[in-house]
Design an enzyme around this catalytic site. Structure first.
Site, PDB file in Angstrom:
ATOM      1  CG  ASP A  17      56.243  11.466  49.334  1.00  0.00           C
ATOM      2  OD1 ASP A  17      57.051  10.279  48.703  1.00  0.00           O
ATOM      3  OD2 ASP A  17      56.638  12.336  49.678  1.00  0.00           O
ATOM      4  CE  LYS A  42      61.499   7.375  38.729  1.00  0.00           C
ATOM      5  NZ  LYS A  42      59.721   7.595  39.390  1.00  0.00           N
ATOM      6  CD  GLU A 119      57.844   4.920  40.311  1.00  0.00           C
ATOM      7  OE1 GLU A 119      57.496   5.941  40.535  1.00  0.00           O
ATOM      8  OE2 GLU A 119      58.067   3.831  39.891  1.00  0.00           O
ATOM      9  N   GLY A 120      56.476   7.658  36.601  1.00  0.00           N
ATOM     10  CA  GLY A 120      57.083   8.377  36.044  1.00  0.00           C
ATOM     11  C   GLY A 120      57.964   9.393  37.377  1.00  0.00           C
ATOM     12  N   GLY A 122      57.097  12.239  39.870  1.00  0.00           N
ATOM     13  CA  GLY A 122      56.759  13.514  40.473  1.00  0.00           C
ATOM     14  C   GLY A 122      55.498  12.893  39.877  1.00  0.00           C
ATOM     15  CG  ASN A 179      48.219   4.271  47.760  1.00  0.00           C
ATOM     16  OD1 ASN A 179      47.972   3.141  48.502  1.00  0.00           O
ATOM     17  ND2 ASN A 179      48.834   5.430  47.386  1.00  0.00           N
TER      18      ASN A 179
END
Length: 223
Positions: A17, A42, A119-120, A122, A179
């Site tokens: 998140d 992904k 995109e990993g 976690g 972010n």
């Protein structure tokens, strides 16, 4: 604007998140709408049955809809029903994640697109299987890394630990995306940004740092 070399780039976050999906989707959309041949990958998605939720979000923001490579399973090598760390979700279903299968899918995508944003799942230290951590996968494949950090109160600790881990594993840390979304306490967020920036530049003098303040932030990353 984003200047780029052709190739694959790994996008990881300092934690779950942190905004990886949000940033990956918007970076891909930025490139796509400027005529760059780009696709997202992904490799591992948990908590899904048919199509990876993160890929659905990527395509929505890119405005492409689900792509043929998504339907073929090339953009998501492993899809698991259980919401759990990848190695555990795989174990529950009686399989082991094979990094070479992910490699094959990445090469397949690179044959068709100039830029692949991976995109990993976690953070960097999440295990892929019983033998390999995500950060070890990135290092062994020599993938340039884009690290998404957060303005949450815990963000400084997670960011500095992640940057330090990158240095210890000889990771090519290309960029850090700070972010700020959802918007937080400005005083706290500004201070965290400055602390993270100072620490990052001491470890990686040439790392690019983006202060991501809104969904239409101006990208200034040279890949």
């Amino acid at each position: 604007m984003i200047k780029h070399r052709f190739g694959a780039y790994f996008i990881s976050g300092v934690d779950t998140d942190s905004g990886k999906t949000f940033v990956t989707a918007r970076m891909a959309a930025y490139l796509h709408h400027r005529g760059v041949s780009v696709i997202t990958q992904k490799p591992i998605q948990t908590g899904c049955i048919t199509v990876a939720d993160d890929l659905v979000e990527h395509r929505k923001v890119m405005g492409t809809g689900i792509l043929p490579e998504d339907r073929e399973g090339r953009t998501c090598s492993y899809l698991f029903k259980k919401v759990a760390p990848p190695h555990l979700a795989a174990k529950i279903e009686g399989i082991s994640i094979d990094p070479e299968k992910i490699d094959r899918d990445t090469r397949y995508l690179l044959d068709r697109y100039n830029v692949v944003l991976i995109e990993g799942d976690g953070g960097l230290m999440v295990p892929l299987n019983d033998k390999m951590l995500t950060i070890e996968y990135i290092a062994s494949r020599r993938l340039p890394l884009i690290l998404v950090t957060t303005s949450k109160v815990s963000g400084i600790n997670h960011a500095l630990l992640s940057i330090d881990a990158c240095k210890n594993h000889n990771i090519d840390l290309t960029a850090i995306v700070y972010n700020r979304l959802p918007q937080s306490d400005t005083i706290v967020a500004d201070d965290a940004f400055n602390v993270i920036k100072k620490f990052a530049l001491a470890q990686y003098p040439h790392v690019q740092i983006v202060d991501f303040r809104s969904s239409d932030s101006f990208w200034d990353i040279e890949l």
